[in-house]
Write an enzyme that holds these catalytic residues in place. Structure first.
Site, PDB file in Angstrom:
ATOM      1  N   ASP A  77      15.422  11.651 -12.146  1.00 52.07           N
ATOM      2  CA  ASP A  77      14.587  11.886 -10.965  1.00 52.07           C
ATOM      3  C   ASP A  77      13.781  13.144 -11.222  1.00 52.07           C
ATOM      4  OD1 ASP A  77      14.818  10.940  -7.715  1.00 52.07           O
ATOM      5  OD2 ASP A  77      13.851  12.866  -8.115  1.00 52.07           O
TER       6      ASP A  77
ATOM      7  N   SER B  46       9.304  -6.288  -6.863  1.00 53.79           N
ATOM      8  CA  SER B  46      10.035  -6.505  -5.608  1.00 53.79           C
ATOM      9  C   SER B  46       9.420  -5.712  -4.466  1.00 53.79           C
ATOM     10  CB  SER B  46      11.483  -6.060  -5.814  1.00 53.79           C
ATOM     11  OG  SER B  46      12.181  -6.114  -4.595  1.00 53.79           O
TER      12      SER B  46
ATOM     13  N   GLY C 136       9.979   0.375  -5.943  1.00 55.45           N
ATOM     14  CA  GLY C 136       9.300   1.357  -5.100  1.00 55.45           C
ATOM     15  C   GLY C 136       7.866   1.035  -4.734  1.00 55.45           C
TER      16      GLY C 136
ATOM     17  N   ASP D 151       5.855  -0.899  -2.833  1.00 54.30           N
ATOM     18  CA  ASP D 151       6.156  -1.886  -1.797  1.00 54.30           C
ATOM     19  C   ASP D 151       5.291  -1.771  -0.561  1.00 54.30           C
ATOM     20  OD1 ASP D 151       7.122   0.407  -0.750  1.00 54.30           O
ATOM     21  OD2 ASP D 151       9.118  -0.339  -0.309  1.00 54.30           O
TER      22      ASP D 151
ATOM     23  N   THR E 233      11.036   4.986  -6.526  1.00 56.72           N
ATOM     24  CA  THR E 233      10.574   6.278  -6.025  1.00 56.72           C
ATOM     25  C   THR E 233       9.848   6.031  -4.711  1.00 56.72           C
ATOM     26  OG1 THR E 233       8.505   6.120  -7.256  1.00 56.72           O
ATOM     27  CG2 THR E 233      10.374   7.145  -8.377  1.00 56.72           C
TER      28      THR E 233
ATOM     29  N   THR F   7      13.719   8.101   5.216  1.00 56.28           N
ATOM     30  CA  THR F   7      12.427   7.462   4.942  1.00 56.28           C
ATOM     31  C   THR F   7      12.367   6.091   5.606  1.00 56.28           C
ATOM     32  OG1 THR F   7      12.263   8.572   2.822  1.00 56.28           O
ATOM     33  CG2 THR F   7      10.916   6.614   3.103  1.00 56.28           C
TER      34      THR F   7
ATOM     35  N   GLU G   6       7.265  -2.005  10.654  1.00 57.06           N
ATOM     36  CA  GLU G   6       7.066  -3.413  10.347  1.00 57.06           C
ATOM     37  C   GLU G   6       8.081  -4.294  11.066  1.00 57.06           C
ATOM     38  OE1 GLU G   6       5.504  -2.891   5.778  1.00 57.06           O
ATOM     39  OE2 GLU G   6       7.656  -3.123   6.123  1.00 57.06           O
TER      40      GLU G   6
ATOM     41  N   ARG H 128       4.962  -9.774   6.456  1.00 56.85           N
ATOM     42  CA  ARG H 128       5.451  -8.921   7.530  1.00 56.85           C
ATOM     43  C   ARG H 128       4.296  -8.440   8.410  1.00 56.85           C
ATOM     44  NH1 ARG H 128       8.214  -4.451   3.949  1.00 56.85           N
ATOM     45  NH2 ARG H 128       7.982  -5.907   2.242  1.00 56.85           N
TER      46      ARG H 128
ATOM     47  N   LYS I 207       0.703   1.915  -2.698  1.00 60.20           N
ATOM     48  CA  LYS I 207       1.908   2.520  -3.271  1.00 60.20           C
ATOM     49  C   LYS I 207       2.370   1.679  -4.459  1.00 60.20           C
ATOM     50  CE  LYS I 207       6.488   4.266  -1.913  1.00 60.20           C
ATOM     51  NZ  LYS I 207       7.504   3.213  -2.083  1.00 60.20           N
TER      52      LYS I 207
END
Lengths: 350, 350
Positions: B169, B300, B233, B235, B209, B92, B64, B53, B239
Site C-alpha cells: 500500500d 470487477s 478498485g 468501479d 485502491t 468510504t 447508489e 445501478r 475511477k
C-alpha cells in the site's frame, strides 16, 4: 455486544412510533405540517435531482424505488403496489423510506412509510387543491373508500376548509368503514350509493380506487363545470380511472410530466397533450385556476419529492421525542480501513 | 404498544449480529458459502431483471441503489462511496440491503451490508479467480491494503487455495494493519515496499485502491504473462487503476457489460472493446483461461446479483439463530383497507 459509535446508529421510526407521532402532533396539524414541507419543496423544485421511479413489475404488482436529492440530503422510498393483496389480508401498498447525508453518504433516518405515505398523499392532494379548487369549496365527493379515503377527507378539511364529504364505493362495506372512522372528526359525512349521488353539490371530486386496470370511475356526463378533480388512483401503467373525454375538457396539472405520462390518467392522451407542472403554479410562474367554470384536474401519481418532504418532516419532528429507536445499521470501526479488525474483535465478545 | 402481526415484522440483522454470524459460521466457510450462492445465481443469470445501478452523484461521492429480481425474490442494496470519508473517521463505503417477496411486495429481510458487501466482494473475486487464475496458483499480490484487503486474501485462500499474500500500500500503516489482521490465519504474509515487489512470484494480482480518480496503480511493464488480475478498485466513472496498455494485452472478463463500460477499467477503452461475461464462463458457454501465457483480467465493479446472492445466504443462515431482531417496519391492519382505523386505535394505547 460492542457498543456501536453514534455514527453507526440510524434513528428508526417503527409503525407503532409513527402512529404515536400522529397522535402526539394531532392528525390535522400533522397533515398541515407535511403539506407545508411539500409546498416548500415544490417551490425549490429546480434544485432536486429528479428521475422517474425505478419499477420492478411482476404479474401481481410492482415494487418501486423512488430516490431524489436536494444536493444536501438524499432520500428514497421503497414502495410496493399489489392490488390482489387485499384479498389475502395484506396491504395493497406498504412502504419504508430513508434519508441520508449527501456529504458522507451516511443514512440519518429510516422509517416506516405505509402510514406516512397515506399522510403525504393526502397532504399533497390538499396542498394542490388549495391552489386549484374553486374558492370557498365546502364539499368533496370521495369515490373509493379504501385506505386513503379518510386521510384525503381530513387533509381537505384541515388545508382547504371543506366541511362535508360524500362517500361512495362499489363496496358499501368500505363506505361504512370510512363513515365510521370519520364520525366525530368535525366533518359532515354522507354515505352515497352511486358515484353520481356522491358528486351532488361537490366542488372537489377525489377518485381513489385500486384496480390495476383501465377503469372508468368517472364518465364524461357525470362531470359538470367548475369542479376540481383530484385523481389519485390512476398511478401506474395500465391503471386509469377517468374517461378520456373528461381529460379533454379539463386543464390538467401534474407533478412531474415525465412520470405522469407513463403512470397517470394522461397515459390515455397524446404524448404532447398540454399539462401544467404544479411547482410552476406554486412558484407563480403559471396560472392555476383562472375562472369559476374551468374544470381543473390534478393527475396525481405521487412523486419522490413528496416523500422527501415527508421524511424531512419526520426527521425534524421526532427530535426531543422518544418515538424512535437507534438502529445499529452502519459498520463504524474506529479505523475506517480496519473493517476486518472490527469483525475479528467482535469474536471475543460473542 | 399494539402487538404488530407477524406480517408486519421484518427480520433485521444489525452490524453486531452480522459480525456474530461471521463467527458463528466461521469467516472462511462463510466466504465459501456466499461464493456458492453467487456462483449458483450466475448460472441462472438470464432469469434476473438486470439494470445498471441508479446512482446519485455529488462532488464528494455517490449514493447508489442496486435492485434486481429473479422473479420470485426482489432485492436491493443501498450503498455509498465517499473516498474522502476516511479522513473524517468514516467508512468510504457503507451499505444496507433488503429482500422482498415479489408476489406480495412485502419485505422479508433487512440487513446491514457494510460487512456483508466486504464478504460478497471478496467471495465474487475468488469465485471468478477459480475459473480464471492459473491452475495451482499459490501467491497473490494485494495492492491497496484498506478495508477490503483481508477479506480478499482469505477468500482467495478458502476458495482458490493460495497460501501466500504479498501486501503493498502507498501507506505502510495500512500494510501493517492488514499484516497484523492476517497473522495466524494460515497465510504466509509478506509486507512489500513497492508494487513491483508485491508482484514477485504472484499468479494473482489484486488491486483495490480507493481514490476517486483515474490512477495508474499498475503500469504495463509491471505485468508479466500468465497472471490473473483481479481489479476491484476501478468501479465508478472517472475511477480506474490500470494503464490502458494492460487492458490491450489482457482477456477481459466482466459481470455486466452495460455497467462495466461505465464504471470499470474498460471505461478507458472503445465502447465495443471485446469482453466476456463471467456468467457465460460459469455456464460453460464461453472459455475462461485457455492457456498459461494468457493475462486474464476480471474488471470487477460489483453487481446487484452478487448482493442478491449474499442476501439470500443471510436469509437462509439466520434461520434458527438469534442473530436478528423483528422490526416493526410494515403497517398491517386487520382490515387492509382500514389503515386509518389502525392509526386511530393506536391513540388509546399511546
Amino acid at each position: 455486544m460492542l457498543q456501536p459509535s453514534d455514527k453507526a446508529l440510524v434513528p428508526f421510526v417503527s409503525v407503532d412510533d409513527m402512529m404515536k407521532l400522529v397522535h402526539h402532533i394531532g392528525i390535522e396539524p400533522m397533515l398541515k405540517g407535511i403539506a407545508d414541507y411539500i409546498e416548500a419543496d415544490f417551490r425549490r423544485w429546480e434544485l432536486f435531482d429528479k428521475t422517474p421511479r425505478i419499477a420492478s413489475h411482476s404479474q401481481e404488482g410492482v415494487i418501486e424505488l423512488m430516490p431524489t436529492s436536494d444536493g444536501e440530503v438524499y432520500g428514497f422510498k421503497y414502495v410496493n403496489g399489489h392490488p390482489k393483496n387485499t384479498k389475502e389480508g395484506l396491504q395493497t401498498v406498504t412502504a419504508f423510506g430513508l434519508l441520508a447525508d449527501v456529504n458522507t453518504g451516511y443514512p440519518v433516518l429510516l422509517t416506516e412509510m405505509t402510514v406516512l405515505t397515506a399522510l403525504r398523499t393526502a397532504a399533497t392532494s390538499a396542498m394542490v387543491a388549495k391552489y386549484l379548487a374553486p374558492k370557498g369549496s365546502t364539499t368533496m365527493a370521495m369515490i373509493g373508500n379504501g385506505a386513503q379515503s379518510e386521510f384525503q377527507s381530513l387533509a381537505m378539511k384541515a388545508i382547504c376548509g371543506i366541511d362535508s364529504v360524500r362517500l361512495y364505493d362499489i363496496d358499501s362495506a368500505a363506505t361504512d368503514k370510512a363513515a365510521r372512522n370519520l364520525a366525530g372528526m368535525g366533518l359532515n359525512v354522507v354515505k352515497c350509493s352511486t358515484a353520481e349521488e356522491s358528486m351532488e353539490g361537490a366542488q372537489i371530486i377525489t377518485t381513489c380506487t385500486a384496480d390495476k386496470q383501465c377503469a372508468t370511475i368517472l364518465t364524461d356526463n357525470m362531470i359538470g363545470s367548475g369542479v376540481h378533480i383530484n385523481a389519485i388512483g390512476g398511478d401506474c401503467p395500465g391503471k386509469t380511472e377517468l374517461a378520456p373525454a373528461i381529460l379533454h375538457r379539463s386543464d390538467i396539472f401534474v407533478e412531474y410530466p415525465e412520470q405522469t405520462r407513463i403512470e397517470g390518467e394522461i397515459q390515455q392522451m397524446e404524448d404532447d397533450h398540454p399539462v401544467t407542472e404544479m411547482w410552476e403554479v406554486i412558484s407563480g410562474k403559471q396560472a392555476g385556476r383562472t375562472n369559476p367554470e374551468q374544470i381543473t384536474l390534478f393527475d396525481s401519481v405521487g412523486f419522490a419529492i413528496e416523500d422527501f418532504s415527508a421524511l424531512r418532516y419526520v426527521r425534524d419532528n421526532i427530535k426531543g421525542t422518544e418515538l424512535f429507536i437507534d438502529l445499529d445499521l452502519l459498520a463504524d470501526p474506529d479505523d475506517p480501513r480496519d473493517l476486518f479488525g472490527m469483525v475479528q474483535r467482535a469474536s471475543s465478545e460473542a
